[in-house]
Motif scaffolding. Structure first.
Motif, PDB file in Angstrom:
ATOM      1  N   ALA A  11       0.835  -1.208   0.000  1.00 22.72           N
ATOM      2  CA  ALA A  11       0.000   0.000   0.000  1.00 22.72           C
ATOM      3  C   ALA A  11       0.867   1.253   0.000  1.00 22.72           C
ATOM      4  O   ALA A  11       0.549   2.233  -0.686  1.00 22.72           O
ATOM      5  CB  ALA A  11      -0.918  -0.007   1.211  1.00 22.72           C
ATOM      6  N   MET A  12       1.977   1.224   0.733  1.00 24.36           N
ATOM      7  CA  MET A  12       2.854   2.396   0.784  1.00 24.36           C
ATOM      8  C   MET A  12       3.512   2.656  -0.575  1.00 24.36           C
ATOM      9  O   MET A  12       3.616   3.811  -1.017  1.00 24.36           O
ATOM     10  CB  MET A  12       3.916   2.216   1.859  1.00 24.36           C
ATOM     11  N   VAL A  13       3.939   1.596  -1.255  1.00 20.99           N
ATOM     12  CA  VAL A  13       4.529   1.759  -2.585  1.00 20.99           C
ATOM     13  C   VAL A  13       3.522   2.376  -3.548  1.00 20.99           C
ATOM     14  O   VAL A  13       3.855   3.259  -4.347  1.00 20.99           O
ATOM     15  CB  VAL A  13       5.021   0.394  -3.117  1.00 20.99           C
ATOM     16  N   THR A  14       2.273   1.946  -3.470  1.00 26.63           N
ATOM     17  CA  THR A  14       1.227   2.507  -4.324  1.00 26.63           C
ATOM     18  C   THR A  14       1.043   3.996  -4.055  1.00 26.63           C
ATOM     19  O   THR A  14       0.894   4.804  -4.983  1.00 26.63           O
ATOM     20  CB  THR A  14      -0.110   1.770  -4.094  1.00 26.63           C
ATOM     21  N   GLN A  15       1.074   4.394  -2.792  1.00 24.88           N
ATOM     22  CA  GLN A  15       0.920   5.813  -2.448  1.00 24.88           C
ATOM     23  C   GLN A  15       2.125   6.628  -2.896  1.00 24.88           C
ATOM     24  O   GLN A  15       1.990   7.800  -3.259  1.00 24.88           O
ATOM     25  CB  GLN A  15       0.676   5.972  -0.955  1.00 24.88           C
ATOM     26  N   PHE A  16       3.314   6.032  -2.888  1.00 22.84           N
ATOM     27  CA  PHE A  16       4.493   6.723  -3.418  1.00 22.84           C
ATOM     28  C   PHE A  16       4.306   7.022  -4.908  1.00 22.84           C
ATOM     29  O   PHE A  16       4.651   8.108  -5.385  1.00 22.84           O
ATOM     30  CB  PHE A  16       5.758   5.881  -3.212  1.00 22.84           C
ATOM     31  N   ASN A  17       3.762   6.048  -5.644  1.00 23.92           N
ATOM     32  CA  ASN A  17       3.490   6.276  -7.068  1.00 23.92           C
ATOM     33  C   ASN A  17       2.435   7.358  -7.258  1.00 23.92           C
ATOM     34  O   ASN A  17       2.510   8.164  -8.195  1.00 23.92           O
ATOM     35  CB  ASN A  17       3.018   4.975  -7.723  1.00 23.92           C
ATOM     36  N   LEU A 244      -2.770  15.628  -2.419  1.00 24.00           N
ATOM     37  CA  LEU A 244      -1.402  15.531  -1.909  1.00 24.00           C
ATOM     38  C   LEU A 244      -1.400  15.371  -0.387  1.00 24.00           C
ATOM     39  O   LEU A 244      -0.670  14.532   0.163  1.00 24.00           O
ATOM     40  CB  LEU A 244      -0.612  16.784  -2.311  1.00 24.00           C
ATOM     41  N   ILE A 245      -2.222  16.158   0.293  1.00 20.66           N
ATOM     42  CA  ILE A 245      -2.325  16.058   1.750  1.00 20.66           C
ATOM     43  C   ILE A 245      -2.876  14.692   2.149  1.00 20.66           C
ATOM     44  O   ILE A 245      -2.363  14.039   3.063  1.00 20.66           O
ATOM     45  CB  ILE A 245      -3.217  17.188   2.294  1.00 20.66           C
ATOM     46  N   GLU A 246      -3.908  14.255   1.444  1.00 21.95           N
ATOM     47  CA  GLU A 246      -4.510  12.944   1.736  1.00 21.95           C
ATOM     48  C   GLU A 246      -3.491  11.817   1.560  1.00 21.95           C
ATOM     49  O   GLU A 246      -3.393  10.908   2.400  1.00 21.95           O
ATOM     50  CB  GLU A 246      -5.700  12.715   0.814  1.00 21.95           C
ATOM     51  N   THR A 247      -2.716  11.879   0.473  1.00 20.61           N
ATOM     52  CA  THR A 247      -1.735  10.834   0.202  1.00 20.61           C
ATOM     53  C   THR A 247      -0.627  10.826   1.241  1.00 20.61           C
ATOM     54  O   THR A 247      -0.187   9.765   1.704  1.00 20.61           O
ATOM     55  CB  THR A 247      -1.135  11.019  -1.209  1.00 20.61           C
ATOM     56  N   ASN A 248      -0.171  12.006   1.637  1.00 19.94           N
ATOM     57  CA  ASN A 248       0.858  12.089   2.678  1.00 19.94           C
ATOM     58  C   ASN A 248       0.362  11.492   3.997  1.00 19.94           C
ATOM     59  O   ASN A 248       1.113  10.811   4.703  1.00 19.94           O
ATOM     60  CB  ASN A 248       1.285  13.537   2.881  1.00 19.94           C
ATOM     61  N   ARG A 249      -0.891  11.745   4.311  1.00 18.87           N
ATOM     62  CA  ARG A 249      -1.462  11.188   5.547  1.00 18.87           C
ATOM     63  C   ARG A 249      -1.554   9.668   5.462  1.00 18.87           C
ATOM     64  O   ARG A 249      -1.323   8.966   6.458  1.00 18.87           O
ATOM     65  CB  ARG A 249      -2.837  11.800   5.807  1.00 18.87           C
ATOM     66  N   LEU A 250      -1.894   9.153   4.278  1.00 21.61           N
ATOM     67  CA  LEU A 250      -1.947   7.707   4.110  1.00 21.61           C
ATOM     68  C   LEU A 250      -0.565   7.077   4.274  1.00 21.61           C
ATOM     69  O   LEU A 250      -0.422   6.015   4.892  1.00 21.61           O
ATOM     70  CB  LEU A 250      -2.522   7.356   2.728  1.00 21.61           C
ATOM     71  N   VAL A 251       0.455   7.742   3.723  1.00 25.98           N
ATOM     72  CA  VAL A 251       1.818   7.235   3.871  1.00 25.98           C
ATOM     73  C   VAL A 251       2.216   7.193   5.346  1.00 25.98           C
ATOM     74  O   VAL A 251       2.807   6.222   5.834  1.00 25.98           O
ATOM     75  CB  VAL A 251       2.813   8.096   3.067  1.00 25.98           C
ATOM     76  N   GLU A 252       1.872   8.248   6.080  1.00 27.73           N
ATOM     77  CA  GLU A 252       2.175   8.284   7.518  1.00 27.73           C
ATOM     78  C   GLU A 252       1.427   7.163   8.252  1.00 27.73           C
ATOM     79  O   GLU A 252       1.986   6.510   9.148  1.00 27.73           O
ATOM     80  CB  GLU A 252       1.786   9.645   8.096  1.00 27.73           C
ATOM     81  N   MET A 253       0.176   6.949   7.875  1.00 33.30           N
ATOM     82  CA  MET A 253      -0.609   5.896   8.511  1.00 33.30           C
ATOM     83  C   MET A 253      -0.002   4.521   8.243  1.00 33.30           C
ATOM     84  O   MET A 253       0.128   3.689   9.158  1.00 33.30           O
ATOM     85  CB  MET A 253      -2.046   5.948   7.986  1.00 33.30           C
ATOM     86  N   TYR A 254       0.403   4.282   6.986  1.00 36.91           N
ATOM     87  CA  TYR A 254       1.007   3.003   6.650  1.00 36.91           C
ATOM     88  C   TYR A 254       2.353   2.821   7.352  1.00 36.91           C
ATOM     89  O   TYR A 254       2.719   1.707   7.736  1.00 36.91           O
ATOM     90  CB  TYR A 254       1.192   2.884   5.136  1.00 36.91           C
ATOM     91  N   GLN A 255       3.087   3.929   7.524  1.00 30.55           N
ATOM     92  CA  GLN A 255       4.367   3.843   8.233  1.00 30.55           C
ATOM     93  C   GLN A 255       4.156   3.418   9.685  1.00 30.55           C
ATOM     94  O   GLN A 255       4.881   2.568  10.209  1.00 30.55           O
ATOM     95  CB  GLN A 255       5.077   5.201   8.184  1.00 30.55           C
ATOM     96  N   LYS A 256       3.136   3.975  10.310  1.00 32.52           N
ATOM     97  CA  LYS A 256       2.825   3.583  11.686  1.00 32.52           C
ATOM     98  C   LYS A 256       2.401   2.120  11.756  1.00 32.52           C
ATOM     99  O   LYS A 256       2.772   1.402  12.691  1.00 32.52           O
ATOM    100  CB  LYS A 256       1.722   4.490  12.247  1.00 32.52           C
TER     101      LYS A 256
END
Length: 278
Positions: A11-17, A244-256
């Motif tokens: 999921a994190m890789v997808t959000q990076f793309n 962009l804000i939504e995607t950054n928040r998703l990346v943070e969520m996946y990191q946690k």
């Protein structure tokens, strides 16, 4: 590896793309004729279901199971990329070689080293040879290019250049200012399904197998050419910043979530693998 860790990593890789796609849109906010790029995000379960319906295969069979791994069936995945070909705003420039198209499925044709390509960017100019070219120097094609194989030339003595709504190019001769001189007609191409076009960089479009002469629908009767105007990018900056804000928040969520998975894994390793029983 724990199934949950794999799912979150995918999921994190997808959000990076997705971040790359949003960043590219924002970087081209002021690019003439740029079309917003978008992604469709699904999961492997959707891909499996499509394959099953195509074959078709029944659920709960060994053959169907070959196309589905239950440990990764919910990993978010980019299933499609497409361009939004809606019209961008028009800006008047007064430059006679600035051209815009008033219909979203029309394109200018240009000759590149890789072959004929399409573009909506009508910020043209004359090069040292008097050819009408793009800002990258690619010759703009005339409606009769495939017969003559000649670009559009504008004589040095030409004044008061006029390009009508049909793409007809004329100028006034300095020796007879009341007599228009015909130069050529722009090649305007209609694409019935613009979403089938692929980005090639440089604000150019092509098809999956490359544009072929036989596939181009050259419009001989049109009233969509606008001289002295430029179509701007159709990117909506507010929506892109929100995404962009939504995607950054998703990346943070996946990191946690990844950290939590690793903490659980380490805890299991310490408490179970390191335990000594008599």
């Amino acid at each position: 590896m724990q199934n949950g860790f794999y799912t979150v990593a995918g999921a994190m890789v997808t959000q990076f793309n997705r971040l790359d796609q949003i960043s590219n849109n924002l970087a081209n906010l002021n690019t003439n004729g740029y079309k917003e790029q978008n992604l469709v995000i699904g999961d492997f379960m959707r891909i499996y279901q499509q394959k099953r319906d195509d074959l078709p295969l029944q659920n709960q069979t060994k053959e169907a199971a070959k196309f589905l791994n239950r440990s990764i069936n919910r990993v978010p995945h980019i299933v499609n990329e497409y361009n939004d070909f809606s019209m961008g705003p028009m800006k008047a420039t007064g430059n006679p070689l600035d051209l815009a198209l008033g219909e979203k499925d029309l394109f200018f044709a240009v000759e590149t080293p890789a072959g004929v390509r399409l573009t909506r960017d009508g910020a043209f100019k004359l090069d040292e040879q008097g050819r009408v070219v793009t800002k990258e120097g690619y010759p703009v094609l005339s409606s009769g290019y495939f017969k003559s194989r000649q670009p559009i030339y504008v004589p040095a003595e030409a004044v008061n250049l006029k390009i009508d709504a049909g793409g007809r190019i004329e100028y006034m001769d300095q020796t007879a200012l009341d007599t228009p001189v015909y130069v050529d007609r722009l090649m305007v191409v209609r694409v019935e399904d613009p979403e089938s076009l692929k980005n090639e960089g440089g604000n150019l479009f092509t098809t999956e197998g490359g544009l072929k002469e036989s596939e181009l629908t050259i419009v001989t009767q049109t009233s969509a050419v606008r001289q002295g105007m430029i179509e701007k990018s159709n990117v909506n900056p507010v929506r892109q910043m929100t995404e962009l804000i939504e995607t950054n928040r998703l990346v943070e969520m996946y990191q946690k979530a990844m950290n939590a998975q690793m903490d659980d894994l380490n805890s299991d390793a310490i408490n179970k693998l390191a335990s000594v029983r008599a």
